[in-house]
Scaffold this motif. Structure first.
Motif, PDB file in Angstrom:
ATOM      1  N   UNK A 208      62.579 -10.504 -15.610  1.00  0.00           N
ATOM      2  CA  UNK A 208      61.645 -11.698 -17.047  1.00  0.00           C
ATOM      3  C   UNK A 208      62.151 -12.706 -16.323  1.00  0.00           C
ATOM      4  N   UNK A 209      63.400 -13.611 -15.947  1.00  0.00           N
ATOM      5  CA  UNK A 209      64.091 -14.872 -16.249  1.00  0.00           C
ATOM      6  C   UNK A 209      62.276 -15.608 -14.654  1.00  0.00           C
TER       7      UNK A 209
ATOM      8  N   UNK B 244      55.439 -21.118 -16.214  1.00  0.00           N
ATOM      9  CA  UNK B 244      56.238 -22.739 -16.143  1.00  0.00           C
ATOM     10  C   UNK B 244      55.386 -23.313 -14.799  1.00  0.00           C
ATOM     11  N   UNK B 245      56.160 -22.356 -13.178  1.00  0.00           N
ATOM     12  CA  UNK B 245      55.161 -23.288 -12.446  1.00  0.00           C
ATOM     13  C   UNK B 245      53.219 -23.215 -11.891  1.00  0.00           C
TER      14      UNK B 245
ATOM     15  N   UNK C 244      55.000 -29.961 -18.622  1.00  0.00           N
ATOM     16  CA  UNK C 244      54.805 -30.214 -18.042  1.00  0.00           C
ATOM     17  C   UNK C 244      56.103 -31.875 -17.463  1.00  0.00           C
ATOM     18  N   UNK C 245      57.494 -30.786 -17.554  1.00  0.00           N
ATOM     19  CA  UNK C 245      58.766 -30.623 -17.525  1.00  0.00           C
ATOM     20  C   UNK C 245      58.357 -30.145 -15.499  1.00  0.00           C
ATOM     21  N   UNK C 246      58.177 -29.011 -15.410  1.00  0.00           N
ATOM     22  CA  UNK C 246      57.999 -28.908 -14.033  1.00  0.00           C
ATOM     23  C   UNK C 246      57.729 -30.055 -12.954  1.00  0.00           C
ATOM     24  N   UNK C 247      56.759 -29.980 -13.913  1.00  0.00           N
ATOM     25  CA  UNK C 247      55.147 -31.568 -12.211  1.00  0.00           C
ATOM     26  C   UNK C 247      56.419 -32.537 -12.836  1.00  0.00           C
TER      27      UNK C 247
ATOM     28  N   UNK D 295      60.219 -26.065 -11.353  1.00  0.00           N
ATOM     29  CA  UNK D 295      59.751 -25.134 -11.969  1.00  0.00           C
ATOM     30  C   UNK D 295      60.947 -23.680 -11.962  1.00  0.00           C
ATOM     31  N   UNK D 296      61.656 -23.602 -10.652  1.00  0.00           N
ATOM     32  CA  UNK D 296      62.872 -23.037 -10.315  1.00  0.00           C
ATOM     33  C   UNK D 296      64.111 -23.511 -10.502  1.00  0.00           C
TER      34      UNK D 296
END
Length: 329
Positions: free
Chosen positions: A29-30, A37-38, A249-252, A267-268
């Motif tokens: 699930x994680x 999010x990726x 927007x945070x992953x990018x 994202x990871x």
């Protein structure tokens, strides 16, 4: 990319494909959340990373995609793969309308970002009062139970949803690469770096920017379709929230804006660390609301100060995953 980089990415791909065979349900699930999010991070990256358009209201497109596909399924029995076209069309129309208002009337930079926030907030308030979509009480999709995996209707096991979102991430990655190296992609980069110079050499700024908004909003809506059928419930306060836009927007930003791998790497990094922090705090018996948001804020400050270009460009250079200028192809 060097041969070492290709091998490393291929190894990562094999590990992701094999993950459901070795991971328990919680870890899966994680990983599904990480991949979601990726995916939406890549969609947002098309606007900001490729064409320099700052959007802080991408939750709008997630919500429109989610509600459109869910409503078609619940009220008319139209499956998500057919409903996704309506969802993407609705999000694209909303995005192009916002873009039209912004670009025709010279709304740029931070003011354009505020415009995107305003429309997301309007949608949140509006859907809170639309009973056909469940209103503030939420909109629910019937759970399939033990009927087995049904890919056509996106009903089934966590493994099914994991492989669907993994496929979406890979498709978004391939599409982003194609777009970035296309004629349109070069126009986006020119508009991002020097809009006046780009216009002087014949680039239609309005058309290039609208195209970026259309692609980004459509891709994000598809993420909303997945979210609706994965969680089986939708609440306007959650789907259209400002917090969701920030999470998109945070992953990018962390991984590297304008890069292909950056949103995936970001994202990871962020999602597992956020989950681990929540788990550790809960294990101690403390209840600290907003801790994950605080962690994201600290992570963002650290990245902006120490790695303003993101983690991926620095990591790729350290590991020799990209060719430096002047190296043989």
């Amino acid at each position: 990319m060097t041969g070492r980089g290709i091998v490393l990415l291929a190894l990562c791909g094999v590990l992701l494909l094999a993950a459901p065979m070795i991971a328990d349900r919680y870890v899966l699930s994680v990983l599904t959340t990480v991949l979601w999010f990726a995916y939406v991070g890549q969609a947002w990256n098309v606007m900001m990373g490729f064409s320099g358009l700052l959007s802080l209201g991408h939750a709008l497109y997630v919500g429109l995609g989610a509600y459109a596909s869910a409503a078609l399924f619940v009220h008319f029995g139209i499956g998500p793969w057919a409903g996704m076209w309506v969802a993407m069309l609705a999000a694209t129309a909303a995005g192009c309308f916002i873009g039209f208002l912004g670009f025709r009337f010279g709304v740029r930079g931070v003011h354009f970002a505020l415009l995107t926030i305003a429309f997301a907030e309007v949608a949140r308030i509006g859907f809170d009062h639309l009973q056909w979509f469940g209103g503030s009480g939420g909109f629910f999709i019937p759970v399939a139970g033990d009927a087995g995996n049904d890919l056509l209707n996106l009903r089934g096991s966590p493994e099914l949803f994991y492989y669907v979102i993994l496929a979406l991430v890979l498709v978004a990655l391939a599409l982003s690469r194609v777009l970035l190296h296309s004629r349109l992609g070069y126009q986006w980069l020119a508009v991002r770096e020097e809009p006046e110079a780009a216009e002087a050499v014949g680039v239609d700024l309005f058309r290039a920017r609208i195209a970026a908004v259309a692609v980004s909003s459509a891709l994000t809506a598809l993420g909303g379709v997945f979210q609706a059928f994965y969680f089986n419930n939708l609440f306007p306060e959650q789907v259209f929230s400002m917090g969701r836009s920030i999470e998109i927007i945070l992953p990018a930003i962390v991984g590297g804006i304008g890069t292909l791998i950056g949103p995936i790497l970001g994202a990871f990094i962020l999602t597992p660390l956020g989950e681990l922090l929540t788990f550790l705090i809960e294990a101690t018996g403390f209840d600290l609301p907003g801790l994950k948001q605080l962690f994201y804020g600290v992570a963002l400050v650290v990245i902006v100060v120490y790695r303003p270009d993101g983690v991926w460009p620095w990591l790729a250079d350290r590991l020799g995953l990209v060719r430096r200028p002047g190296e043989d192809a």
